[in-house]
Motif scaffolding. Structure first.
Motif, PDB file in Angstrom:
ATOM      1  N   ASN A  73       3.957  -6.567  -1.779  1.00 25.18           N
ATOM      2  CA  ASN A  73       4.754  -5.506  -2.393  1.00 25.18           C
ATOM      3  C   ASN A  73       6.200  -5.976  -2.534  1.00 25.18           C
ATOM      4  OD1 ASN A  73       5.990  -5.199   0.103  1.00 25.18           O
ATOM      5  ND2 ASN A  73       5.030  -3.239   0.566  1.00 25.18           N
ATOM      6  N   ALA A  74       7.090  -5.079  -2.930  1.00 23.42           N
ATOM      7  CA  ALA A  74       8.482  -5.463  -3.174  1.00 23.42           C
ATOM      8  C   ALA A  74       9.180  -5.931  -1.903  1.00 23.42           C
ATOM      9  CB  ALA A  74       9.244  -4.286  -3.782  1.00 23.42           C
ATOM     10  N   ARG A  75       8.676  -5.527  -0.746  1.00 28.03           N
ATOM     11  CA  ARG A  75       9.320  -5.900   0.512  1.00 28.03           C
ATOM     12  C   ARG A  75       8.902  -7.299   0.966  1.00 28.03           C
ATOM     13  NH1 ARG A  75       7.806  -1.383   4.624  1.00 28.03           N
ATOM     14  NH2 ARG A  75       9.486  -2.301   5.876  1.00 28.03           N
ATOM     15  N   GLY A  76       7.672  -7.694   0.646  1.00 25.89           N
ATOM     16  CA  GLY A  76       7.198  -9.007   1.074  1.00 25.89           C
ATOM     17  C   GLY A  76       5.691  -9.038   1.195  1.00 25.89           C
ATOM     18  N   ILE A  77       5.202  -9.776   2.204  1.00 25.63           N
ATOM     19  CA  ILE A  77       3.765  -9.882   2.475  1.00 25.63           C
ATOM     20  C   ILE A  77       3.415  -8.852   3.539  1.00 25.63           C
ATOM     21  CG2 ILE A  77       1.910 -11.406   3.254  1.00 25.63           C
ATOM     22  CD1 ILE A  77       3.816 -13.771   2.504  1.00 25.63           C
ATOM     23  N   VAL A  78       2.393  -8.050   3.271  1.00 26.35           N
ATOM     24  CA  VAL A  78       2.012  -6.993   4.203  1.00 26.35           C
ATOM     25  C   VAL A  78       0.577  -7.214   4.670  1.00 26.35           C
ATOM     26  CG1 VAL A  78       1.882  -4.511   4.625  1.00 26.35           C
ATOM     27  CG2 VAL A  78       3.510  -5.400   2.945  1.00 26.35           C
ATOM     28  N   LEU A  79       0.404  -7.302   5.979  1.00 24.64           N
ATOM     29  CA  LEU A  79      -0.919  -7.388   6.599  1.00 24.64           C
ATOM     30  C   LEU A  79      -1.179  -6.043   7.273  1.00 24.64           C
ATOM     31  CD1 LEU A  79      -0.199 -10.852   8.156  1.00 24.64           C
ATOM     32  CD2 LEU A  79      -1.832 -10.471   6.322  1.00 24.64           C
ATOM     33  N   VAL A  80      -2.240  -5.372   6.858  1.00 21.59           N
ATOM     34  CA  VAL A  80      -2.498  -4.003   7.307  1.00 21.59           C
ATOM     35  C   VAL A  80      -3.734  -3.946   8.198  1.00 21.59           C
ATOM     36  CG1 VAL A  80      -2.871  -1.615   6.589  1.00 21.59           C
ATOM     37  CG2 VAL A  80      -1.508  -3.135   5.158  1.00 21.59           C
ATOM     38  N   ILE A  81      -3.586  -3.276   9.329  1.00 22.02           N
ATOM     39  CA  ILE A  81      -4.693  -3.041  10.262  1.00 22.02           C
ATOM     40  C   ILE A  81      -4.886  -1.533  10.353  1.00 22.02           C
ATOM     41  CG2 ILE A  81      -5.521  -3.337  12.634  1.00 22.02           C
ATOM     42  CD1 ILE A  81      -3.316  -5.608  12.820  1.00 22.02           C
ATOM     43  N   ASN A  82      -6.011  -1.018   9.844  1.00 20.36           N
ATOM     44  CA  ASN A  82      -6.238   0.429   9.978  1.00 20.36           C
ATOM     45  C   ASN A  82      -7.722   0.770  10.091  1.00 20.36           C
ATOM     46  OD1 ASN A  82      -7.057   0.088   7.310  1.00 20.36           O
ATOM     47  ND2 ASN A  82      -6.103   1.965   6.581  1.00 20.36           N
ATOM     48  N   GLN A  83      -8.477  -0.119  10.709  1.00 22.45           N
ATOM     49  CA  GLN A  83      -9.885   0.155  10.954  1.00 22.45           C
ATOM     50  C   GLN A  83     -10.035   1.089  12.165  1.00 22.45           C
ATOM     51  OE1 GLN A  83     -12.439  -0.867   8.955  1.00 22.45           O
ATOM     52  NE2 GLN A  83     -10.759  -1.539   7.644  1.00 22.45           N
ATOM     53  N   PRO A  84     -11.030   1.969  12.159  1.00 22.13           N
ATOM     54  CA  PRO A  84     -11.163   2.960  13.239  1.00 22.13           C
ATOM     55  C   PRO A  84     -11.415   2.339  14.613  1.00 22.13           C
ATOM     56  CG  PRO A  84     -13.070   3.001  11.771  1.00 22.13           C
ATOM     57  CD  PRO A  84     -12.033   2.176  11.091  1.00 22.13           C
TER      58      PRO A  84
END
Length: 227
Positions: A73-84
């Motif tokens: 995104n515009a901020r940079g590289i995003v690694l997302v963790i949102n598994q239950p």
């Protein structure tokens, strides 16, 4: 007083006005040139972030991760963790599955081009040129925790959602730091609780989307602190 004398007395105002106009023009040109230089640096940084994002994508494609997603995104590289099942239920410790993936991800981080800029002659030249203008390169790995708006059990030691989100972010950061071997000063932690939702907290799925940890990798040129 004659008209000639009046003109002679006021003639200096014309010269003064010319000097002021020239000075204003000079400063406008300097500001424009400086902004142009900064824009070039920003474009260069953006290219480095994009190259690093593509590198992470390629590495994750070779070893698919179930718990971690990556996007740009515009901020940079995003690694997302949102598994239950990413964290132990009701707690902040990563589950065995997430811990394994964080260890694998930690091995990828040091190979990202952003962290190897000083080893490339062309990149070093850009960084040194910016440094001569009082700008320094900042690369950061910010780990941010988020929750839904469900209240924490008052009997729990976690106290509130801010506390829970911060502890989850910290546990992720510690694993990535340990596995990557990157310098400690690159890492930071923040906990936002329920206050930065990406979905509605009125639905089960929306709450699930809001319960997440984001690892944000950013790069920018910033004004160098005065000694």
């Amino acid at each position: 007083m004659s008209l000639t004398m009046e003109r002679a007395k006021s003639s200096w105002l014309l010269s003064f006005g010319d000097v002021v106009t020239l000075l204003i023009t000079f400063f406008i040109m300097m500001i424009a040139l400086n902004k142009g230089e900064i824009s070039k640096l920003q474009r260069w940084v953006d290219d480095q972030v994009t190259a690093s994002y593509e590198h992470v994508q390629a590495q994750m494609a070779q070893t698919p991760l179930q718990m971690v997603q990556v996007y740009r995104n515009a901020r940079g590289i995003v690694l997302v963790i949102n598994q239950p099942d990413a964290f132990i239920s009701g707690g902040f410790e990563p589950s065995a599955a997430l811990q394994s993936e964080l260890m694998a991800l930690g091995q990828v981080l040091p190979t990202i081009p952003l962290f190897a800029l000083n080893s490339q002659a062309q990149s070093r030249e850009v960084i040194e040129h910016a440094k001569s203008d009082g700008l320094v390169m900042r690369i950061e790995v910010n780990v941010e925790g988020h929750t839904d708006n469900d209240a924490i059990d008052p009997r729990s030691s976690l106290r509130n959602n801010w506390f829970l989100s911060t502890l989850r972010a910290q546990s992720v950061m510690q694993t990535l730091h340990s596995a990557s071997g990157l310098p400690s000063q690159l890492f930071s932690v923040a906990g936002y609780g329920e206050h930065q939702p990406i979905d509605s907290n009125q639905t089960v799925q929306g709450k699930a989307n809001n319960r997440r940890v984001e690892v944000l990798i950013t790069a920018s040129f910033q004004k160098q602190d005065a000694p």
